[in-house]
Design a protein around this motif. Structure first.
Motif, PDB file in Angstrom:
ATOM      1  N   GLY A  46       0.747  -0.961  -0.175  1.00 50.98           N
ATOM      2  CA  GLY A  46       0.009  -0.040  -0.019  1.00 50.98           C
ATOM      3  C   GLY A  46       0.976   0.704  -0.345  1.00 50.98           C
ATOM      4  O   GLY A  46       0.633   3.048   0.076  1.00 50.98           O
ATOM      5  N   ASP A  47       2.478   0.954  -0.102  1.00 50.86           N
ATOM      6  CA  ASP A  47       3.117   2.137   0.493  1.00 50.86           C
ATOM      7  C   ASP A  47       3.051   2.737  -1.379  1.00 50.86           C
ATOM      8  O   ASP A  47       2.882   2.138  -2.216  1.00 50.86           O
ATOM      9  CB  ASP A  47       4.265   1.946   0.965  1.00 50.86           C
TER      10      ASP A  47
ATOM     11  N   LEU B 184       1.725   2.389  -6.379  1.00 49.47           N
ATOM     12  CA  LEU B 184       1.583   1.661  -5.472  1.00 49.47           C
ATOM     13  C   LEU B 184       1.742   0.553  -5.183  1.00 49.47           C
ATOM     14  O   LEU B 184       2.196  -0.930  -6.230  1.00 49.47           O
ATOM     15  CB  LEU B 184      -0.426   1.708  -4.497  1.00 49.47           C
ATOM     16  N   ILE B 185       2.078   0.245  -3.734  1.00 51.06           N
ATOM     17  CA  ILE B 185       3.420  -1.214  -3.618  1.00 51.06           C
ATOM     18  C   ILE B 185       1.951  -2.705  -3.884  1.00 51.06           C
ATOM     19  O   ILE B 185       0.946  -1.992  -2.779  1.00 51.06           O
ATOM     20  CB  ILE B 185       3.689  -1.501  -2.615  1.00 51.06           C
TER      21      ILE B 185
ATOM     22  N   VAL C 127       4.934  -3.464  -8.123  1.00 52.86           N
ATOM     23  CA  VAL C 127       4.210  -2.322  -8.283  1.00 52.86           C
ATOM     24  C   VAL C 127       2.779  -2.316  -8.956  1.00 52.86           C
ATOM     25  O   VAL C 127       2.833  -3.263 -10.423  1.00 52.86           O
ATOM     26  CB  VAL C 127       4.939  -1.363  -8.542  1.00 52.86           C
ATOM     27  N   GLU C 128       1.584  -1.732  -8.574  1.00 51.04           N
ATOM     28  CA  GLU C 128       0.372  -1.860  -9.665  1.00 51.04           C
ATOM     29  C   GLU C 128       0.309  -1.200 -10.625  1.00 51.04           C
ATOM     30  O   GLU C 128       0.941   0.386 -11.223  1.00 51.04           O
ATOM     31  CB  GLU C 128      -0.642  -1.436  -8.899  1.00 51.04           C
ATOM     32  N   GLY C 129       0.562  -1.579 -12.004  1.00 47.85           N
ATOM     33  CA  GLY C 129       0.847  -1.322 -12.966  1.00 47.85           C
ATOM     34  C   GLY C 129       2.133  -0.953 -13.791  1.00 47.85           C
ATOM     35  O   GLY C 129       1.777  -0.450 -14.974  1.00 47.85           O
ATOM     36  N   LYS C 130       2.184  -1.159 -13.162  1.00 48.26           N
ATOM     37  CA  LYS C 130       4.270  -1.158 -13.328  1.00 48.26           C
ATOM     38  C   LYS C 130       5.015  -2.248 -14.018  1.00 48.26           C
ATOM     39  O   LYS C 130       4.918  -3.070 -13.255  1.00 48.26           O
ATOM     40  CB  LYS C 130       4.891  -0.163 -12.181  1.00 48.26           C
TER      41      LYS C 130
ATOM     42  N   PRO D  31       2.197   7.990   6.333  1.00 46.58           N
ATOM     43  CA  PRO D  31       1.734   7.425   7.452  1.00 46.58           C
ATOM     44  C   PRO D  31       1.485   5.629   6.712  1.00 46.58           C
ATOM     45  O   PRO D  31       1.912   5.112   5.221  1.00 46.58           O
ATOM     46  CB  PRO D  31      -0.118   7.832   7.181  1.00 46.58           C
ATOM     47  N   ARG D  32       1.012   4.992   8.121  1.00 44.00           N
ATOM     48  CA  ARG D  32       1.080   3.638   7.599  1.00 44.00           C
ATOM     49  C   ARG D  32      -0.734   3.510   6.386  1.00 44.00           C
ATOM     50  O   ARG D  32      -1.217   3.884   6.664  1.00 44.00           O
ATOM     51  CB  ARG D  32       0.889   2.356   8.491  1.00 44.00           C
ATOM     52  N   PRO D  33      -0.455   2.540   5.821  1.00 48.69           N
ATOM     53  CA  PRO D  33      -1.324   2.267   5.072  1.00 48.69           C
ATOM     54  C   PRO D  33      -2.787   1.867   5.219  1.00 48.69           C
ATOM     55  O   PRO D  33      -2.655   0.912   6.354  1.00 48.69           O
ATOM     56  CB  PRO D  33      -0.825   1.573   3.636  1.00 48.69           C
ATOM     57  N   GLU D  34      -4.289   2.413   4.763  1.00 48.16           N
ATOM     58  CA  GLU D  34      -5.339   1.637   5.386  1.00 48.16           C
ATOM     59  C   GLU D  34      -5.362   0.490   4.830  1.00 48.16           C
ATOM     60  O   GLU D  34      -6.092  -0.081   5.419  1.00 48.16           O
ATOM     61  CB  GLU D  34      -6.250   2.939   4.619  1.00 48.16           C
TER      62      GLU D  34
END
Length: 159
Positions: free
Chosen positions: A18-19, A34-35, A47-50, A117-120
């Motif tokens: 989520g980072d 995003l991870i 990584v999303e889309g990469k 911040p920590r990802p939700e």
């Protein structure tokens, strides 16, 4: 995995699911995303889309074959967390606040030193806990049954 590869595994991960990260090496250099997944046994992240590659999948029972575009894993050293204030890649450090809580902070050249911040998404479990009791689960009435009285000592096993 041989013992040499096991020696080089990252012990203290600073990148979590989520980072928001920036790719610093490879064909997608300079892009952010995003991870999606962290593969700790291989020191890799998705990584999303990469880092898209074409994958040839043979037709099998229950699924079609063909050429699909999938996200390939990147080595963890090729991505850096994005500073939430400056928007530039930075290193991640840890600090303790006055109330004793541990937080991640941005550090390095050009970093703001702000809290990352920590990802939700980490609060959501990937595999939900089972709600229905299984065949090997202890029934709740047996769990809540009081079997020992501390005042009288009744229920203590004779050793």
């Amino acid at each position: 995995m041989g013992w040499k590869a096991a020696q080089k595994l990252i012990r203290h991960w600073k990148i979590v699911r989520g980072d928001n990260v920036m790719i610093i090496r490879g064909k997608d250099k300079g892009e952010t995303g995003l991870i999606k997944r962290v593969i700790r046994s291989q020191n890799r992240v998705i990584v999303e889309g990469k880092n898209l590659v074409k994958k040839h999948i043979k037709q099998g029972q229950g699924h079609e074959g063909g050429i699909f575009t999938v996200e390939a894993p990147l080595h963890a050293s090729n991505v850096q967390v994005v500073d939430p204030v400056t928007g530039k890649p930075c290193k991640v450090g840890t600090r303790y606040l006055e109330d004793g809580s541990k937080v991640r902070v941005s550090r390095g050249l050009g970093a703001s030193g702000s809290i990352i911040p920590r990802p939700e998404i980490l609060k959501i479990r990937t595999t939900p806990r089972p709600t229905v009791a299984g065949p090997k689960d202890t029934p709740m009435d047996l769990v809540l049954e009081k079997t020992y009285n501390p005042k009288t000592g009744i229920g203590m096993p004779c050793l």
